[in-house]
Design a protein around this motif. Sequence first.
Motif, PDB file in Angstrom:
ATOM      1  N   ALA A   1      28.164  36.927  36.032  1.00 34.45           N
ATOM      2  CA  ALA A   1      28.313  36.885  37.489  1.00 34.45           C
ATOM      3  C   ALA A   1      26.959  37.056  38.179  1.00 34.45           C
ATOM      4  O   ALA A   1      26.623  36.295  39.091  1.00 34.45           O
ATOM      5  N   PHE A   2      26.175  38.027  37.714  1.00 33.24           N
ATOM      6  CA  PHE A   2      24.848  38.224  38.312  1.00 33.24           C
ATOM      7  C   PHE A   2      23.932  37.049  37.996  1.00 33.24           C
ATOM      8  O   PHE A   2      23.160  36.602  38.842  1.00 33.24           O
ATOM      9  N   GLY A   3      24.008  36.548  36.780  1.00 29.31           N
ATOM     10  CA  GLY A   3      23.198  35.385  36.415  1.00 29.31           C
ATOM     11  C   GLY A   3      23.523  34.182  37.274  1.00 29.31           C
ATOM     12  O   GLY A   3      22.625  33.475  37.747  1.00 29.31           O
ATOM     13  N   SER A   4      24.817  33.935  37.502  1.00 33.12           N
ATOM     14  CA  SER A   4      25.234  32.816  38.348  1.00 33.12           C
ATOM     15  C   SER A   4      24.747  33.000  39.781  1.00 33.12           C
ATOM     16  O   SER A   4      24.294  32.048  40.421  1.00 33.12           O
ATOM     17  N   LEU A   5      24.842  34.228  40.273  1.00 35.06           N
ATOM     18  CA  LEU A   5      24.392  34.521  41.629  1.00 35.06           C
ATOM     19  C   LEU A   5      22.895  34.232  41.789  1.00 35.06           C
ATOM     20  O   LEU A   5      22.473  33.533  42.718  1.00 35.06           O
ATOM     21  N   PHE A   6      22.096  34.743  40.864  1.00 32.08           N
ATOM     22  CA  PHE A   6      20.647  34.547  40.967  1.00 32.08           C
ATOM     23  C   PHE A   6      20.246  33.105  40.661  1.00 32.08           C
ATOM     24  O   PHE A   6      19.310  32.585  41.258  1.00 32.08           O
ATOM     25  N   PHE A   7      20.957  32.444  39.739  1.00 31.88           N
ATOM     26  CA  PHE A   7      20.669  31.038  39.448  1.00 31.88           C
ATOM     27  C   PHE A   7      20.909  30.179  40.687  1.00 31.88           C
ATOM     28  O   PHE A   7      20.064  29.371  41.073  1.00 31.88           O
ATOM     29  N   THR A   8      22.061  30.379  41.327  1.00 33.30           N
ATOM     30  CA  THR A   8      22.388  29.614  42.529  1.00 33.30           C
ATOM     31  C   THR A   8      21.362  29.857  43.626  1.00 33.30           C
ATOM     32  O   THR A   8      20.903  28.925  44.282  1.00 33.30           O
ATOM     33  N   GLY A   9      20.984  31.127  43.817  1.00 27.16           N
ATOM     34  CA  GLY A   9      19.979  31.454  44.824  1.00 27.16           C
ATOM     35  C   GLY A   9      18.637  30.795  44.547  1.00 27.16           C
ATOM     36  O   GLY A   9      18.002  30.253  45.443  1.00 27.16           O
ATOM     37  N   SER A  10      18.216  30.801  43.288  1.00 21.03           N
ATOM     38  CA  SER A  10      16.929  30.203  42.931  1.00 21.03           C
ATOM     39  C   SER A  10      16.946  28.683  43.104  1.00 21.03           C
ATOM     40  O   SER A  10      15.984  28.099  43.606  1.00 21.03           O
ATOM     41  N   VAL A  11      18.031  28.046  42.669  1.00 17.35           N
ATOM     42  CA  VAL A  11      18.131  26.592  42.815  1.00 17.35           C
ATOM     43  C   VAL A  11      18.127  26.207  44.294  1.00 17.35           C
ATOM     44  O   VAL A  11      17.391  25.301  44.709  1.00 17.35           O
ATOM     45  N   CYS A  12      18.926  26.904  45.098  1.00 15.18           N
ATOM     46  CA  CYS A  12      18.970  26.602  46.540  1.00 15.18           C
ATOM     47  C   CYS A  12      17.619  26.867  47.202  1.00 15.18           C
ATOM     48  O   CYS A  12      17.188  26.097  48.068  1.00 15.18           O
ATOM     49  N   ASN A  13      16.960  27.942  46.809  1.00 11.27           N
ATOM     50  CA  ASN A  13      15.639  28.263  47.352  1.00 11.27           C
ATOM     51  C   ASN A  13      14.640  27.160  47.022  1.00 11.27           C
ATOM     52  O   ASN A  13      13.851  26.741  47.872  1.00 11.27           O
ATOM     53  N   THR A  14      14.675  26.686  45.786  1.00 11.71           N
ATOM     54  CA  THR A  14      13.767  25.617  45.366  1.00 11.71           C
ATOM     55  C   THR A  14      14.053  24.330  46.121  1.00 11.71           C
ATOM     56  O   THR A  14      13.128  23.667  46.620  1.00 11.71           O
ATOM     57  N   LEU A  15      15.338  23.953  46.209  1.00 10.41           N
ATOM     58  CA  LEU A  15      15.693  22.725  46.921  1.00 10.41           C
ATOM     59  C   LEU A  15      15.339  22.804  48.401  1.00 10.41           C
ATOM     60  O   LEU A  15      14.810  21.849  48.974  1.00 10.41           O
ATOM     61  N   PHE A  16      15.614  23.952  49.014  1.00  9.96           N
ATOM     62  CA  PHE A  16      15.270  24.085  50.429  1.00  9.96           C
ATOM     63  C   PHE A  16      13.762  24.026  50.620  1.00  9.96           C
ATOM     64  O   PHE A  16      13.279  23.393  51.554  1.00  9.96           O
ATOM     65  N   GLY A  17      13.008  24.682  49.723  1.00  9.27           N
ATOM     66  CA  GLY A  17      11.550  24.626  49.819  1.00  9.27           C
ATOM     67  C   GLY A  17      11.035  23.201  49.726  1.00  9.27           C
ATOM     68  O   GLY A  17      10.139  22.794  50.471  1.00  9.27           O
ATOM     69  N   LEU A  18      11.630  22.420  48.836  1.00  6.61           N
ATOM     70  CA  LEU A  18      11.243  21.018  48.688  1.00  6.61           C
ATOM     71  C   LEU A  18      11.544  20.225  49.958  1.00  6.61           C
ATOM     72  O   LEU A  18      10.676  19.518  50.484  1.00  6.61           O
ATOM     73  N   VAL A  19      12.764  20.366  50.464  1.00  4.99           N
ATOM     74  CA  VAL A  19      13.163  19.622  51.669  1.00  4.99           C
ATOM     75  C   VAL A  19      12.372  20.094  52.881  1.00  4.99           C
ATOM     76  O   VAL A  19      11.860  19.278  53.658  1.00  4.99           O
TER      77      VAL A  19
END
Length: 196
Positions: free
Chosen positions: A79-97
């Motif tokens: 659960a914690f891994g999924s939470l942090f994975f989702t946050g990191s992916v979204c952070n990376t995608l938002f940073g790119l956009v």
Amino acid sequence: SAALFAFPCGFVGELLPRPRLVGCGMLFWAAGLALCAGATRFEMLFCGRVLNGMGLGLVQPLLLSMVADKSPPSRRGGAFGSLFFTGSVCNTLFGLVATRFAADDVGALSGWRVSIMLVMILSASVGLGIMAFVQEPNAAVLAERRRTQGLVQTFVSNMPKVLQLFKYPTFVLILTQGAPGTAPWTVFPFFTQWLE
């Protein structure tokens, strides 16, 4: 401001439903983003960042405690891994956009303002969704605690437990590692903007 709000919100979370507090934190976050997106002066941007930090301080510790309470011990790591994975992916995608469109105009607005407004709308929507649909797993305990003690009494009764943590060398080492360990990750997200 995140640090100032993170500490007391743990105590408030022992009296009020955490989904409501997390939703409020996300609304503070969204209000701060709205101020940042519309900022015409440094003071507005500063106030927006303070509101943003208040929201972050409310959301992070309470969200982690809710995930821990809602997940059985054998599944907490996932659960914690999924939470942090989702946050990191979204952070990376938002940073790119955001950095890709930061210098462009979208209609009459600067691209960076539009990017911040999109995150503001998403944050407010998720916050309202959490408030509406997520249930507090300890609702009965919280209701009983609210009847028998107030916020000040909760602080007073829990402070010895907090101070007890400082007797564990591992806890002190983790706290000591916090400043130098998180400082680079606070700076790295701005490298793409600097490189532009």
